[in-house]
Motif scaffolding. Structure first.
Motif, PDB file in Angstrom:
ATOM      1  N   HIS A 103       0.839  -1.201   0.000  1.00  0.00           N
ATOM      2  CA  HIS A 103       0.000   0.000   0.000  1.00  0.00           C
ATOM      3  C   HIS A 103       0.870   1.245   0.000  1.00  0.00           C
ATOM      4  O   HIS A 103       1.835   1.339   0.761  1.00  0.00           O
ATOM      5  CB  HIS A 103      -0.916   0.019   1.231  1.00  0.00           C
ATOM      6  CG  HIS A 103      -1.682   1.294   1.380  1.00  0.00           C
ATOM      7  ND1 HIS A 103      -1.582   2.109   2.488  1.00  0.00           N
ATOM      8  CD2 HIS A 103      -2.561   1.922   0.536  1.00  0.00           C
ATOM      9  CE1 HIS A 103      -2.353   3.173   2.326  1.00  0.00           C
ATOM     10  NE2 HIS A 103      -2.955   3.081   1.157  1.00  0.00           N
ATOM     11  N   SER A 104       0.570   2.200  -0.864  1.00  0.00           N
ATOM     12  CA  SER A 104       1.209   3.513  -0.895  1.00  0.00           C
ATOM     13  C   SER A 104       2.723   3.370  -1.132  1.00  0.00           C
ATOM     14  O   SER A 104       3.139   2.897  -2.176  1.00  0.00           O
ATOM     15  CB  SER A 104       0.887   4.290   0.383  1.00  0.00           C
ATOM     16  OG  SER A 104       1.158   5.662   0.239  1.00  0.00           O
ATOM     17  N   ALA A 128      -2.983   2.011  -4.248  1.00  0.00           N
ATOM     18  CA  ALA A 128      -2.681   3.450  -4.213  1.00  0.00           C
ATOM     19  C   ALA A 128      -1.177   3.707  -4.138  1.00  0.00           C
ATOM     20  O   ALA A 128      -0.689   4.389  -3.230  1.00  0.00           O
ATOM     21  CB  ALA A 128      -3.385   4.099  -3.020  1.00  0.00           C
ATOM     22  N   ARG A 234      -7.026   1.644  -6.659  1.00  0.00           N
ATOM     23  CA  ARG A 234      -6.935   2.978  -6.077  1.00  0.00           C
ATOM     24  C   ARG A 234      -8.319   3.594  -5.960  1.00  0.00           C
ATOM     25  O   ARG A 234      -9.247   3.232  -6.681  1.00  0.00           O
ATOM     26  CB  ARG A 234      -6.035   3.874  -6.918  1.00  0.00           C
ATOM     27  CG  ARG A 234      -6.561   4.220  -8.307  1.00  0.00           C
ATOM     28  CD  ARG A 234      -5.597   5.156  -9.019  1.00  0.00           C
ATOM     29  NE  ARG A 234      -6.021   5.494 -10.361  1.00  0.00           N
ATOM     30  CZ  ARG A 234      -6.802   6.529 -10.660  1.00  0.00           C
ATOM     31  NH1 ARG A 234      -7.267   7.314  -9.694  1.00  0.00           N
ATOM     32  NH2 ARG A 234      -7.144   6.787 -11.911  1.00  0.00           N
ATOM     33  N   ASP A 238      -8.662   9.862  -3.930  1.00  0.00           N
ATOM     34  CA  ASP A 238      -7.431   9.765  -3.130  1.00  0.00           C
ATOM     35  C   ASP A 238      -6.793  11.154  -3.013  1.00  0.00           C
ATOM     36  O   ASP A 238      -6.363  11.723  -4.022  1.00  0.00           O
ATOM     37  CB  ASP A 238      -6.465   8.796  -3.812  1.00  0.00           C
ATOM     38  CG  ASP A 238      -5.244   8.479  -2.967  1.00  0.00           C
ATOM     39  OD1 ASP A 238      -4.888   9.295  -2.087  1.00  0.00           O
ATOM     40  OD2 ASP A 238      -4.637   7.416  -3.190  1.00  0.00           O
ATOM     41  N   GLY A 243      -4.015  10.805  -9.016  1.00  0.00           N
ATOM     42  CA  GLY A 243      -4.467   9.755  -9.916  1.00  0.00           C
ATOM     43  C   GLY A 243      -3.694   9.702 -11.210  1.00  0.00           C
ATOM     44  O   GLY A 243      -3.433   8.618 -11.759  1.00  0.00           O
ATOM     45  N   ILE A 246      -0.638   7.403 -11.172  1.00  0.00           N
ATOM     46  CA  ILE A 246      -0.911   5.966 -11.253  1.00  0.00           C
ATOM     47  C   ILE A 246      -1.369   5.594 -12.651  1.00  0.00           C
ATOM     48  O   ILE A 246      -1.003   4.532 -13.180  1.00  0.00           O
ATOM     49  CB  ILE A 246      -1.963   5.565 -10.197  1.00  0.00           C
ATOM     50  CG1 ILE A 246      -1.464   5.927  -8.791  1.00  0.00           C
ATOM     51  CG2 ILE A 246      -2.253   4.068 -10.265  1.00  0.00           C
ATOM     52  CD1 ILE A 246      -2.454   5.659  -7.685  1.00  0.00           C
ATOM     53  N   ARG A 260     -10.524   1.009 -10.194  1.00  0.00           N
ATOM     54  CA  ARG A 260     -10.749   2.230  -9.431  1.00  0.00           C
ATOM     55  C   ARG A 260     -12.017   2.077  -8.602  1.00  0.00           C
ATOM     56  O   ARG A 260     -13.016   1.542  -9.072  1.00  0.00           O
ATOM     57  CB  ARG A 260     -10.867   3.431 -10.363  1.00  0.00           C
ATOM     58  CG  ARG A 260      -9.666   3.617 -11.276  1.00  0.00           C
ATOM     59  CD  ARG A 260      -9.880   4.768 -12.238  1.00  0.00           C
ATOM     60  NE  ARG A 260      -8.884   4.758 -13.306  1.00  0.00           N
ATOM     61  CZ  ARG A 260      -8.887   5.596 -14.315  1.00  0.00           C
ATOM     62  NH1 ARG A 260      -9.837   6.516 -14.415  1.00  0.00           N
ATOM     63  NH2 ARG A 260      -7.957   5.529 -15.256  1.00  0.00           N
ATOM     64  N   HIS A 266      -7.571   7.040   0.013  1.00  0.00           N
ATOM     65  CA  HIS A 266      -6.246   6.429  -0.094  1.00  0.00           C
ATOM     66  C   HIS A 266      -6.190   5.016   0.478  1.00  0.00           C
ATOM     67  O   HIS A 266      -5.367   4.207   0.055  1.00  0.00           O
ATOM     68  CB  HIS A 266      -5.250   7.324   0.651  1.00  0.00           C
ATOM     69  CG  HIS A 266      -3.815   6.961   0.448  1.00  0.00           C
ATOM     70  ND1 HIS A 266      -3.218   6.911  -0.799  1.00  0.00           N
ATOM     71  CD2 HIS A 266      -2.836   6.621   1.346  1.00  0.00           C
ATOM     72  CE1 HIS A 266      -1.948   6.574  -0.661  1.00  0.00           C
ATOM     73  NE2 HIS A 266      -1.694   6.384   0.623  1.00  0.00           N
TER      74      HIS A 266
END
Length: 295
Positions: A103-104, A128, A234, A238, A243, A246, A260, A266
């Motif tokens: 994640h992230s 995300a 994602r 967020d 966006g 990504i 999506r 997020h």
């Protein structure tokens, strides 16, 4: 619960905890890596889902408690970050039958590591993902503070903010789409209550070093053309990762399934947990991972 194990690599100490599979047919190992400011226990609500599919390895993000950066005076590069994270994966999971979940910042790490070691990774789920710097907004002040030897100001501010009542709630509130609904969820309430003691142990200087590294990072040249089967999830709302960053990865990576989530921020795996798990299960089943769950 299994005991947490520790692994040292150069200037890093990284820990992991293994959770046994509930599926005797599967040899797959699911390695879970959290995002910036995550700590042990970050994946608590998601681990039971992955245990139905294989062995689960809850792995620290580099520099995030219980992980340590042993010498905070050494500058951290993207290469060192990825090398440390990758070597911790091989140490904890071996070099075969691996699914990476991140994640992230962890989502950034799993995308890059799969691209660098495609023969070792079966598939990737990136939630995300952070893609490239520079860091935007107020956090940029922390980056500049570290570069001008004023990082102690960030350290003090982070400790002060962390000590405020419900500080963790505020952090999640910023990142989710519907803060009221999110915090009224009984499972989320219990998760945050149990997670807070771990979050409270984060080392401000270590996470600032990660932030400064992210400000200079760009994984686009690394992941371009990667053919490891990849699911990117994602939220459409967020506020943390743009966006368009990504989308660029989705368009330049040939074997990506992009999903999506409407009215989601997020933390897709927490905000839309049941739907996210359904999407992941469909992705895994299409890759022939045995499952005890019914779709």
């Amino acid at each position: 619960m299994t005991t947490r194990q520790s692994y040292d690599w150069k200037n890093h100490r990284i820990t992991y905890r293994k959770h046994p599979s509930k599926n005797a047919k599967s040899k797959e190992k699911f390695v879970l890596i959290g995002g910036w400011c995550s700590a042990a226990g970050y994946w608590t609500l998601n681990i039971p889902f992955f245990q139905e599919l294989g062995e689960v390895i809850e792995l620290d993000l580099v520099g995030h408690y219980p992980a340590e950066i042993l010498d905070p005076k050494q500058k951290l590069t993207l290469q060192e970050f990825l090398e440390a994270q990758a070597n911790a994966i091989w140490e904890s999971a071996g070099e075969a039958n691996i699914t990476l979940i991140g994640h992230s910042t962890g989502g950034m790490a799993v995308l890059a590591i799969a691209s660098l070691f495609p023969s070792r990774i079966n598939q990737v789920v990136s939630i995300a993902p952070f893609v490239h710097g520079p860091i935007r907004g107020p956090l940029k002040l922390g980056v500049m503070g570290l570069r001008t030897n004023l990082g102690s100001i960030f350290d003090f501010g982070f400790r002060l903010g962390r000590s405020l009542p419900k500080a963790l709630n505020f952090g999640f509130s910023f990142g989710v789409y519907d803060s009221k609904s999110f915090h009224e969820n009984p499972e989320i309430k219990k998760f945050i209550e149990d997670y807070y003691p771990q979050f409270d142990n984060l080392n401000p200087r270590s996470i600032l070093m990660i932030l400064e590294m992210l400000d200079r990072a760009d994984i686009r040249p690394i992941v371009f053309g990667n053919e490891v089967p990849t699911l990117i999830m994602r939220g459409e709302d967020d506020p943390v990762v743009p966006g368009e960053d990504i989308i660029e990865i989705e368009r330049t990576t040939p074997n990506v399934k992009a999903v999506r989530f409407a009215e989601c921020g997020h933390f897709v795996h927490l905000e839309k947990r049941e739907l996210a798990e359904k999407v992941m299960l469909n992705f895994f089943m299409s890759k022939k991972i045995p499952s005890k769950r019914k779709n």
